[in-house]
Design a protein around this motif. Sequence first.
Motif, PDB file in Angstrom:
ATOM      1  N   THR A   1       0.927  -1.284   0.005  1.00 38.23           N
ATOM      2  CA  THR A   1      -0.063   0.096   0.127  1.00 38.23           C
ATOM      3  C   THR A   1       0.772   1.203   0.098  1.00 38.23           C
ATOM      4  O   THR A   1       1.897   0.887   0.616  1.00 38.23           O
ATOM      5  N   VAL A   2       0.207   2.229  -0.587  1.00 39.74           N
ATOM      6  CA  VAL A   2       1.005   3.520  -0.865  1.00 39.74           C
ATOM      7  C   VAL A   2       0.025   4.783  -0.650  1.00 39.74           C
ATOM      8  O   VAL A   2      -0.971   4.561  -0.758  1.00 39.74           O
ATOM      9  N   VAL A   3       0.917   5.769   0.237  1.00 39.62           N
ATOM     10  CA  VAL A   3      -0.146   6.883   0.425  1.00 39.62           C
ATOM     11  C   VAL A   3       0.665   8.039   0.146  1.00 39.62           C
ATOM     12  O   VAL A   3       1.706   8.375   0.619  1.00 39.62           O
ATOM     13  N   ARG A   4       0.276   9.097  -0.947  1.00 41.35           N
ATOM     14  CA  ARG A   4       0.754  10.340  -1.224  1.00 41.35           C
ATOM     15  C   ARG A   4       0.047  11.569  -0.954  1.00 41.35           C
ATOM     16  O   ARG A   4      -1.075  11.218  -0.783  1.00 41.35           O
ATOM     17  N   THR A   5       0.627  12.552  -0.860  1.00 36.43           N
ATOM     18  CA  THR A   5       0.002  13.934  -0.671  1.00 36.43           C
ATOM     19  C   THR A   5       0.463  14.656  -2.006  1.00 36.43           C
ATOM     20  O   THR A   5       1.524  15.297  -2.044  1.00 36.43           O
ATOM     21  N   PRO A   6      -0.607  14.614  -3.047  1.00 35.11           N
ATOM     22  CA  PRO A   6       0.156  15.193  -4.219  1.00 35.11           C
ATOM     23  C   PRO A   6       0.115  16.772  -4.534  1.00 35.11           C
ATOM     24  O   PRO A   6      -0.192  17.382  -3.383  1.00 35.11           O
ATOM     25  N   ASN A   7       0.668  17.319  -5.365  1.00 39.53           N
ATOM     26  CA  ASN A   7       0.656  18.920  -5.833  1.00 39.53           C
ATOM     27  C   ASN A   7       1.341  19.226  -4.512  1.00 39.53           C
ATOM     28  O   ASN A   7       1.152  20.536  -4.047  1.00 39.53           O
ATOM     29  N   GLY A   8       2.724  18.854  -4.236  1.00 40.01           N
ATOM     30  CA  GLY A   8       3.994  19.489  -3.617  1.00 40.01           C
ATOM     31  C   GLY A   8       3.845  19.362  -1.946  1.00 40.01           C
ATOM     32  O   GLY A   8       4.513  19.899  -1.545  1.00 40.01           O
ATOM     33  N   ASN A   9       2.954  18.567  -1.423  1.00 37.52           N
ATOM     34  CA  ASN A   9       2.960  18.543   0.182  1.00 37.52           C
ATOM     35  C   ASN A   9       3.505  17.124   0.629  1.00 37.52           C
ATOM     36  O   ASN A   9       3.237  17.039   1.842  1.00 37.52           O
ATOM     37  N   ASP A  10       3.811  16.303  -0.259  1.00 42.23           N
ATOM     38  CA  ASP A  10       4.694  14.959   0.377  1.00 42.23           C
ATOM     39  C   ASP A  10       5.776  15.759   1.122  1.00 42.23           C
ATOM     40  O   ASP A  10       6.384  16.799   0.873  1.00 42.23           O
ATOM     41  N   TYR A  11       6.104  15.079   2.130  1.00 46.09           N
ATOM     42  CA  TYR A  11       7.234  15.411   3.221  1.00 46.09           C
ATOM     43  C   TYR A  11       7.062  16.741   3.898  1.00 46.09           C
ATOM     44  O   TYR A  11       7.763  17.636   4.319  1.00 46.09           O
ATOM     45  N   GLY A  12       5.666  17.257   3.675  1.00 48.12           N
ATOM     46  CA  GLY A  12       5.206  18.600   4.293  1.00 48.12           C
ATOM     47  C   GLY A  12       5.854  19.598   3.612  1.00 48.12           C
ATOM     48  O   GLY A  12       6.009  20.769   4.239  1.00 48.12           O
ATOM     49  N   ARG A  13       6.394  19.459   2.250  1.00 48.84           N
ATOM     50  CA  ARG A  13       7.197  20.795   1.505  1.00 48.84           C
ATOM     51  C   ARG A  13       6.534  21.728   1.382  1.00 48.84           C
ATOM     52  O   ARG A  13       6.812  23.067   1.467  1.00 48.84           O
ATOM     53  N   ASP A  14       4.970  21.570   1.185  1.00 47.98           N
ATOM     54  CA  ASP A  14       4.396  22.870   0.963  1.00 47.98           C
ATOM     55  C   ASP A  14       4.163  23.730   2.298  1.00 47.98           C
ATOM     56  O   ASP A  14       4.189  25.170   2.034  1.00 47.98           O
ATOM     57  N   LEU A  15       3.966  22.914   3.340  1.00 49.74           N
ATOM     58  CA  LEU A  15       3.918  23.879   4.795  1.00 49.74           C
ATOM     59  C   LEU A  15       5.117  24.371   4.977  1.00 49.74           C
ATOM     60  O   LEU A  15       5.207  25.263   5.401  1.00 49.74           O
ATOM     61  N   LEU A  16       6.248  23.716   4.601  1.00 46.40           N
ATOM     62  CA  LEU A  16       7.483  24.114   5.011  1.00 46.40           C
ATOM     63  C   LEU A  16       7.850  25.265   3.966  1.00 46.40           C
ATOM     64  O   LEU A  16       8.308  26.406   4.527  1.00 46.40           O
ATOM     65  N   ARG A  17       7.275  25.317   2.755  1.00 45.76           N
ATOM     66  CA  ARG A  17       7.487  26.643   1.726  1.00 45.76           C
ATOM     67  C   ARG A  17       6.764  27.843   2.532  1.00 45.76           C
ATOM     68  O   ARG A  17       7.273  28.728   2.684  1.00 45.76           O
ATOM     69  N   GLN A  18       5.612  27.531   2.801  1.00 50.59           N
ATOM     70  CA  GLN A  18       4.596  28.468   3.462  1.00 50.59           C
ATOM     71  C   GLN A  18       5.442  29.065   4.728  1.00 50.59           C
ATOM     72  O   GLN A  18       5.461  30.433   5.008  1.00 50.59           O
ATOM     73  N   HIS A  19       5.798  28.168   5.731  1.00 49.93           N
ATOM     74  CA  HIS A  19       6.422  28.720   6.996  1.00 49.93           C
ATOM     75  C   HIS A  19       7.733  29.506   6.512  1.00 49.93           C
ATOM     76  O   HIS A  19       7.774  30.577   7.016  1.00 49.93           O
ATOM     77  N   TYR A  20       8.562  29.074   5.656  1.00 55.39           N
ATOM     78  CA  TYR A  20       9.544  30.025   5.108  1.00 55.39           C
ATOM     79  C   TYR A  20       9.207  31.431   4.469  1.00 55.39           C
ATOM     80  O   TYR A  20       9.933  32.335   4.902  1.00 55.39           O
ATOM     81  N   GLU A  21       8.049  31.207   3.710  1.00 57.33           N
ATOM     82  CA  GLU A  21       7.652  32.785   3.210  1.00 57.33           C
ATOM     83  C   GLU A  21       7.205  33.660   4.235  1.00 57.33           C
ATOM     84  O   GLU A  21       7.275  34.808   4.109  1.00 57.33           O
ATOM     85  N   THR A  22       6.611  32.916   5.235  1.00 53.43           N
ATOM     86  CA  THR A  22       6.047  33.894   6.547  1.00 53.43           C
ATOM     87  C   THR A  22       7.224  34.247   7.287  1.00 53.43           C
ATOM     88  O   THR A  22       7.410  35.578   7.687  1.00 53.43           O
ATOM     89  N   MET A  23       8.145  33.513   7.858  1.00 56.67           N
ATOM     90  CA  MET A  23       9.183  33.682   8.464  1.00 56.67           C
ATOM     91  C   MET A  23      10.341  34.302   7.959  1.00 56.67           C
ATOM     92  O   MET A  23      10.936  35.215   8.695  1.00 56.67           O
ATOM     93  N   HIS A  24      10.586  33.848   6.599  1.00 55.65           N
ATOM     94  CA  HIS A  24      11.888  34.474   5.850  1.00 55.65           C
ATOM     95  C   HIS A  24      11.446  35.054   4.473  1.00 55.65           C
ATOM     96  O   HIS A  24      11.781  34.276   3.562  1.00 55.65           O
ATOM     97  N   PRO A  25      10.507  36.185   4.307  1.00 53.07           N
ATOM     98  CA  PRO A  25      10.031  36.406   3.154  1.00 53.07           C
ATOM     99  C   PRO A  25      11.140  36.537   1.930  1.00 53.07           C
ATOM    100  O   PRO A  25      12.028  37.030   2.395  1.00 53.07           O
ATOM    101  N   GLY A  26      10.842  35.889   0.691  1.00 54.29           N
ATOM    102  CA  GLY A  26      11.728  35.955  -0.282  1.00 54.29           C
ATOM    103  C   GLY A  26      13.001  34.901  -0.515  1.00 54.29           C
ATOM    104  O   GLY A  26      13.555  34.873  -1.387  1.00 54.29           O
ATOM    105  N   GLN A  27      12.954  34.158   0.795  1.00 55.39           N
ATOM    106  CA  GLN A  27      14.092  33.190   0.567  1.00 55.39           C
ATOM    107  C   GLN A  27      13.838  31.748   0.024  1.00 55.39           C
ATOM    108  O   GLN A  27      14.382  30.907  -0.512  1.00 55.39           O
ATOM    109  N   CYS A  28      12.340  31.475  -0.187  1.00 58.72           N
ATOM    110  CA  CYS A  28      12.113  30.310  -0.504  1.00 58.72           C
ATOM    111  C   CYS A  28      10.632  30.376  -1.552  1.00 58.72           C
ATOM    112  O   CYS A  28       9.406  30.118  -1.137  1.00 58.72           O
TER     113      CYS A  28
END
Length: 427
Positions: A389-416
């Motif tokens: 069995t496999v479970v994925r989070t499509p459109n960029g949020n596997d590994y929480g990557r989209d949440l990490l991107r949003q966190h960086y944009e909030t905490m470190h604008p312009g860096q990510c």
Amino acid sequence: MPASNNYHDLLFPVDSPRLVSCRQKDPYRYAQDIQGFHPQVAEIIAGWRTAYAQPFKGLTSDGKVLPGLYRLDDEGAPTQAMTEAANRLLSELNDEARGKLRYDVDANEWRIWSNPEFLVNPCGLRLEELPMSTRRLVMDVIARSLSPEGYRKAEGCMWTNGFLGELCDLPQIMNEWSYNFLLFGTPSVDHPWGWSLYGHHLCLNCFVLGGQMVISPTFMGAEPNIIDRGPHAGLALFTDEELIGLELMRSLPGEQRERATVYRQMLDPAMPSGRWNIADQRHMGGAFQDNRVVPYEGVRASEFSKRQRDRLLELIENFIIYLPDGPRRARMNQIATRLDETWWSWIGGQGDNDPFYYRIQSPVAMIEFDHHSGVWLSNEEPAKCHIHTVVRTPNGNDYGRDLLRQHYETMHPGQCPGVECTHQHHR
């Protein structure tokens, strides 16, 4: 003839060349040798390395990442307990072990996992090489990250791996502790961090940020999927996923079942090149498929009756049972909101003894169930006693990557600026 679904009928003799040839090898030597004498495996691993070198984008249905699907929130993740458990582990380790265990929170090593019994990428710490007290501390991090039901399921995958090693008399290649553990970032109640566990039939990637978490991609499987002797006798894995999936498919009207069935045979001559391979068989979202384009197939859940939609949601929750209560409620709500955009597809038969594959796919989730042919059992055709069995989070949020991107944009604008974070951050 279909393969027997009783694993006892499929065991190799313990003195068979298939098993004897592996008996004197440790996991590292075995991984080296299998690439030399198995060209298909070598080809797959070469493809994995090529995929790993590509920047992370995320699995999509058409090659384009849909924006705005995920948002930062407090979902009640057990972050405090996770952080305390991770810090207990770190305090137990010496400097060398801590150095092997830890990676930056946005390190590419998140994507290094794979599920075969051969160890392709020996990153982090190998549990079987650690003292038992340290293994228990690792398992405590995992237990405090998962729901009780999810932890039992993950532990069951490890137990069945050990059981398979006993059946084959290959404990040095397959045992309860044949897994690698990695820690990303600095354990914290408010900063992003996480962990990865991977090995034969169990791969979990857990990202946490404040009260929010993503456990994805996940790979859970078993060969065989039951233990019928020894201390864990009575364990059976993935029975609900199998039963509810089959019941849902059978409940569809005939015309919908026809459209849902994209291939009638598990290895169908109509399959295009690349639709099946020896490692993933029918899976589309396995190891190193982070950027794969997987078009929607089958029928949409918008055509289902209310009872069938409810049954579909029940089935989905069985796959993400590893999430703790708060994050699981949030994830189920996220999936339910997109239910009209969710597709159901099927490969194989629908009889009681027929092996099958199905996929549930929407903009925010991709879930796969597959009956496999034997690897350490002798069946050349898929059998119901070997399940992936496999479970994925499509459109960029596997590994929480989209949440990490949003966190960086909030905490470190312009860096990510994009989904992919290419700069390095301190742990």
